[in-house]
Design a protein around this motif. Sequence first.
Motif, PDB file in Angstrom:
ATOM      1  N   PHE A 275       0.811  -1.214   0.000  1.00 36.45           N
ATOM      2  CA  PHE A 275       0.000   0.000   0.000  1.00 36.45           C
ATOM      3  C   PHE A 275       0.846   1.266   0.000  1.00 36.45           C
ATOM      4  CE2 PHE A 275      -2.569  -3.277   1.963  1.00 36.45           C
ATOM      5  CZ  PHE A 275      -3.850  -3.059   1.475  1.00 36.45           C
ATOM      6  N   VAL A 276       0.305   2.308  -0.644  1.00 37.82           N
ATOM      7  CA  VAL A 276       0.782   3.677  -0.475  1.00 37.82           C
ATOM      8  C   VAL A 276      -0.435   4.500  -0.068  1.00 37.82           C
ATOM      9  CG1 VAL A 276       1.846   5.691  -1.534  1.00 37.82           C
ATOM     10  CG2 VAL A 276       2.533   3.401  -2.271  1.00 37.82           C
ATOM     11  N   LEU A 277      -0.332   5.221   1.043  1.00 32.79           N
ATOM     12  CA  LEU A 277      -1.437   6.023   1.551  1.00 32.79           C
ATOM     13  C   LEU A 277      -1.089   7.498   1.427  1.00 32.79           C
ATOM     14  CD1 LEU A 277      -2.021   4.059   4.887  1.00 32.79           C
ATOM     15  CD2 LEU A 277      -3.102   3.635   2.663  1.00 32.79           C
ATOM     16  N   ALA A 278      -1.982   8.290   0.816  1.00 34.33           N
ATOM     17  CA  ALA A 278      -1.734   9.718   0.625  1.00 34.33           C
ATOM     18  C   ALA A 278      -2.899  10.539   1.158  1.00 34.33           C
ATOM     19  CB  ALA A 278      -1.505  10.032  -0.851  1.00 34.33           C
ATOM     20  N   ASP A 279      -2.611  11.420   2.091  1.00 33.10           N
ATOM     21  CA  ASP A 279      -3.624  12.316   2.656  1.00 33.10           C
ATOM     22  C   ASP A 279      -2.917  13.343   3.531  1.00 33.10           C
ATOM     23  OD1 ASP A 279      -5.759  13.513   4.284  1.00 33.10           O
ATOM     24  OD2 ASP A 279      -7.005  11.870   3.563  1.00 33.10           O
ATOM     25  N   PRO A 280      -3.172  14.643   3.353  1.00 34.19           N
ATOM     26  CA  PRO A 280      -2.471  15.658   4.137  1.00 34.19           C
ATOM     27  C   PRO A 280      -3.112  15.955   5.492  1.00 34.19           C
ATOM     28  CG  PRO A 280      -3.856  16.733   2.541  1.00 34.19           C
ATOM     29  CD  PRO A 280      -4.027  15.252   2.311  1.00 34.19           C
ATOM     30  N   ASP A 281      -4.296  15.402   5.751  1.00 36.91           N
ATOM     31  CA  ASP A 281      -5.089  15.814   6.907  1.00 36.91           C
ATOM     32  C   ASP A 281      -4.857  14.961   8.152  1.00 36.91           C
ATOM     33  OD1 ASP A 281      -6.231  17.796   5.331  1.00 36.91           O
ATOM     34  OD2 ASP A 281      -7.878  16.485   4.693  1.00 36.91           O
ATOM     35  N   SER A 282      -5.302  15.515   9.280  1.00 34.76           N
ATOM     36  CA  SER A 282      -5.266  14.814  10.556  1.00 34.76           C
ATOM     37  C   SER A 282      -6.686  14.448  10.977  1.00 34.76           C
ATOM     38  CB  SER A 282      -4.616  15.688  11.640  1.00 34.76           C
ATOM     39  OG  SER A 282      -3.271  15.988  11.296  1.00 34.76           O
ATOM     40  N   VAL A 283      -6.799  13.508  11.896  1.00 33.80           N
ATOM     41  CA  VAL A 283      -8.111  13.042  12.366  1.00 33.80           C
ATOM     42  C   VAL A 283      -8.763  14.121  13.232  1.00 33.80           C
ATOM     43  CG1 VAL A 283      -9.346  11.286  13.666  1.00 33.80           C
ATOM     44  CG2 VAL A 283      -7.327  10.659  12.308  1.00 33.80           C
ATOM     45  N   GLU A 284     -10.025  14.418  12.949  1.00 33.01           N
ATOM     46  CA  GLU A 284     -10.802  15.376  13.722  1.00 33.01           C
ATOM     47  C   GLU A 284     -11.996  14.652  14.340  1.00 33.01           C
ATOM     48  OE1 GLU A 284     -11.895  18.795  11.408  1.00 33.01           O
ATOM     49  OE2 GLU A 284     -10.036  18.721  10.246  1.00 33.01           O
ATOM     50  N   PRO A 285     -12.610  15.235  15.380  1.00 34.21           N
ATOM     51  CA  PRO A 285     -13.762  14.572  16.011  1.00 34.21           C
ATOM     52  C   PRO A 285     -14.864  14.195  15.027  1.00 34.21           C
ATOM     53  CG  PRO A 285     -13.015  16.367  17.396  1.00 34.21           C
ATOM     54  CD  PRO A 285     -12.205  16.448  16.115  1.00 34.21           C
ATOM     55  N   ARG A 286     -15.082  15.043  14.011  1.00 37.63           N
ATOM     56  CA  ARG A 286     -16.153  14.762  13.040  1.00 37.63           C
ATOM     57  C   ARG A 286     -15.861  13.542  12.182  1.00 37.63           C
ATOM     58  NH1 ARG A 286     -15.009  17.043   7.898  1.00 37.63           N
ATOM     59  NH2 ARG A 286     -13.038  18.195   7.855  1.00 37.63           N
ATOM     60  N   ASN A 287     -14.610  13.090  12.154  1.00 38.86           N
ATOM     61  CA  ASN A 287     -14.249  11.913  11.363  1.00 38.86           C
ATOM     62  C   ASN A 287     -14.629  10.600  12.051  1.00 38.86           C
ATOM     63  OD1 ASN A 287     -11.217  13.679  10.691  1.00 38.86           O
ATOM     64  ND2 ASN A 287     -12.934  13.483   9.288  1.00 38.86           N
ATOM     65  N   LEU A 288     -14.816  10.640  13.365  1.00 39.92           N
ATOM     66  CA  LEU A 288     -14.960   9.394  14.124  1.00 39.92           C
ATOM     67  C   LEU A 288     -16.206   8.608  13.737  1.00 39.92           C
ATOM     68  CD1 LEU A 288     -13.838  10.485  17.712  1.00 39.92           C
ATOM     69  CD2 LEU A 288     -12.463   9.633  15.794  1.00 39.92           C
ATOM     70  N   ASN A 289     -17.301   9.296  13.480  1.00 38.04           N
ATOM     71  CA  ASN A 289     -18.536   8.585  13.144  1.00 38.04           C
ATOM     72  C   ASN A 289     -18.676   8.302  11.662  1.00 38.04           C
ATOM     73  OD1 ASN A 289     -19.776   8.168  15.639  1.00 38.04           O
ATOM     74  ND2 ASN A 289     -21.743   8.805  14.842  1.00 38.04           N
ATOM     75  N   ALA A 290     -17.668   8.705  10.883  1.00 36.79           N
ATOM     76  CA  ALA A 290     -17.741   8.526   9.436  1.00 36.79           C
ATOM     77  C   ALA A 290     -16.892   7.364   8.950  1.00 36.79           C
ATOM     78  CB  ALA A 290     -17.299   9.795   8.728  1.00 36.79           C
ATOM     79  N   SER A 291     -16.045   6.813   9.807  1.00 32.36           N
ATOM     80  CA  SER A 291     -15.123   5.785   9.341  1.00 32.36           C
ATOM     81  C   SER A 291     -14.869   4.737  10.406  1.00 32.36           C
ATOM     82  CB  SER A 291     -13.785   6.422   8.946  1.00 32.36           C
ATOM     83  OG  SER A 291     -12.836   5.427   8.627  1.00 32.36           O
ATOM     84  N   ILE A 292     -14.687   3.491   9.948  1.00 31.20           N
ATOM     85  CA  ILE A 292     -14.335   2.414  10.870  1.00 31.20           C
ATOM     86  C   ILE A 292     -12.842   2.421  11.169  1.00 31.20           C
ATOM     87  CG2 ILE A 292     -16.229   0.953  10.091  1.00 31.20           C
ATOM     88  CD1 ILE A 292     -14.195  -0.625   8.426  1.00 31.20           C
ATOM     89  N   GLY A 293     -12.090   3.327  10.551  1.00 30.28           N
ATOM     90  CA  GLY A 293     -10.637   3.327  10.684  1.00 30.28           C
ATOM     91  C   GLY A 293     -10.102   4.122  11.856  1.00 30.28           C
ATOM     92  N   PHE A 294     -10.940   4.973  12.508  1.00 32.08           N
ATOM     93  CA  PHE A 294     -10.449   5.874  13.534  1.00 32.08           C
ATOM     94  C   PHE A 294     -11.146   5.655  14.872  1.00 32.08           C
ATOM     95  CE2 PHE A 294     -10.359   8.616   9.549  1.00 32.08           C
ATOM     96  CZ  PHE A 294      -9.057   8.237   9.225  1.00 32.08           C
ATOM     97  N   SER A 295     -10.445   6.044  15.950  1.00 32.95           N
ATOM     98  CA  SER A 295     -11.025   6.031  17.292  1.00 32.95           C
ATOM     99  C   SER A 295     -10.679   7.335  17.982  1.00 32.95           C
ATOM    100  CB  SER A 295     -10.482   4.847  18.106  1.00 32.95           C
ATOM    101  OG  SER A 295      -9.092   5.021  18.361  1.00 32.95           O
ATOM    102  N   GLY A 296     -11.243   7.564  19.155  1.00 31.61           N
ATOM    103  CA  GLY A 296     -11.024   8.809  19.871  1.00 31.61           C
ATOM    104  C   GLY A 296      -9.566   9.105  20.148  1.00 31.61           C
ATOM    105  N   LYS A 297      -8.764   8.102  20.383  1.00 27.48           N
ATOM    106  CA  LYS A 297      -7.349   8.307  20.694  1.00 27.48           C
ATOM    107  C   LYS A 297      -6.546   8.801  19.487  1.00 27.48           C
ATOM    108  CE  LYS A 297      -5.831   3.565  19.692  1.00 27.48           C
ATOM    109  NZ  LYS A 297      -5.185   2.345  20.233  1.00 27.48           N
ATOM    110  N   ASP A 298      -7.168   8.753  18.298  1.00 34.09           N
ATOM    111  CA  ASP A 298      -6.460   9.151  17.082  1.00 34.09           C
ATOM    112  C   ASP A 298      -6.618  10.631  16.747  1.00 34.09           C
ATOM    113  OD1 ASP A 298      -5.604   6.500  16.546  1.00 34.09           O
ATOM    114  OD2 ASP A 298      -7.572   6.041  15.705  1.00 34.09           O
ATOM    115  N   ILE A 299      -7.454  11.360  17.489  1.00 34.45           N
ATOM    116  CA  ILE A 299      -7.691  12.773  17.177  1.00 34.45           C
ATOM    117  C   ILE A 299      -6.363  13.540  17.220  1.00 34.45           C
ATOM    118  CG2 ILE A 299      -8.781  14.901  17.985  1.00 34.45           C
ATOM    119  CD1 ILE A 299     -11.125  13.227  18.947  1.00 34.45           C
ATOM    120  N   GLY A 300      -6.105  14.296  16.161  1.00 34.17           N
ATOM    121  CA  GLY A 300      -4.884  15.070  16.056  1.00 34.17           C
ATOM    122  C   GLY A 300      -3.757  14.360  15.326  1.00 34.17           C
TER     123      GLY A 300
END
Length: 261
Positions: free
Chosen positions: A52-77
């Motif tokens: 895999f190669v993963l490309a994305d400039p952004d960081s995890v925000e609270p609004r991302n948590l309910n949109a994806s199975i890939g993130f959890s609260g500890k990942d914010i920031g």
Amino acid sequence: MDFTRTRLMKQARLFGREAMEILASERMFIAGCGRNGSAFAILSAYSGFMDFVLADPDSVEPRNLNASIGFSGKDIGRRKVDVVRERLLSLDPSITCETLALRIQDDRVRKTLASADIVVDATDSIPAKKFLNAVVAENIRKGKDQKLLSLGSGAYAEDGGILQMGAQAVLFEKGGACLLCGPLNREERTNLSDVSLVVVNVLASLLGLQLLLSSLLGYGDRPCNFLLYDCLGHRVVGLQRVGRKDCEYCGLPQTKEKIHG
């Protein structure tokens, strides 16, 4: 690789050793590691993809948590690419995963794109989609057997009523229609969404995997390069999209679309 002694033993029984070796050898570039990209990366790794190669400039925000199975609260920031990479390696340390915390249109991204066998568009930007479409079309013209898979999902509401809710996947490969030969705008309610819902985001990944596995492994007798799941109508629609004769990217003869479902 002896797939009978790994986590992939059940997939190997289904597809066979030769097919699993194909999946393991494909280099997958995922543009966008948010709601669709993170889910697609995880499900692809479960299916047998290993590079895999993963490309994305952004960081995890609270609004991302309910949109994806890939993130959890500890990942914010944290950077999204780092979170998804960690998730993939926790599944299988032998997975190869390069990360690029860059905008998709960055020149360094273009160089890495050239090395990929599969490019996955999981962005929410039409300019980014057009950029990926142009790069993949150029690589195909140069003789590279590269595929571009574009994912979209979401819901549209107006005056308190849901007008559309669902997910879609579009596959552009050699001899097929490019993304510009299909809808790419809000007016046609496709690819981009006003609302993010985890259910339809996962559905987009499942539809994309279906198109990709069918193309790579050659199973199925109803060829499609576009799949749409309509959550309100509870149905799957499959299309074999064709290119426009005057398209600068795929330039296929003009014929009618074949509709399935």
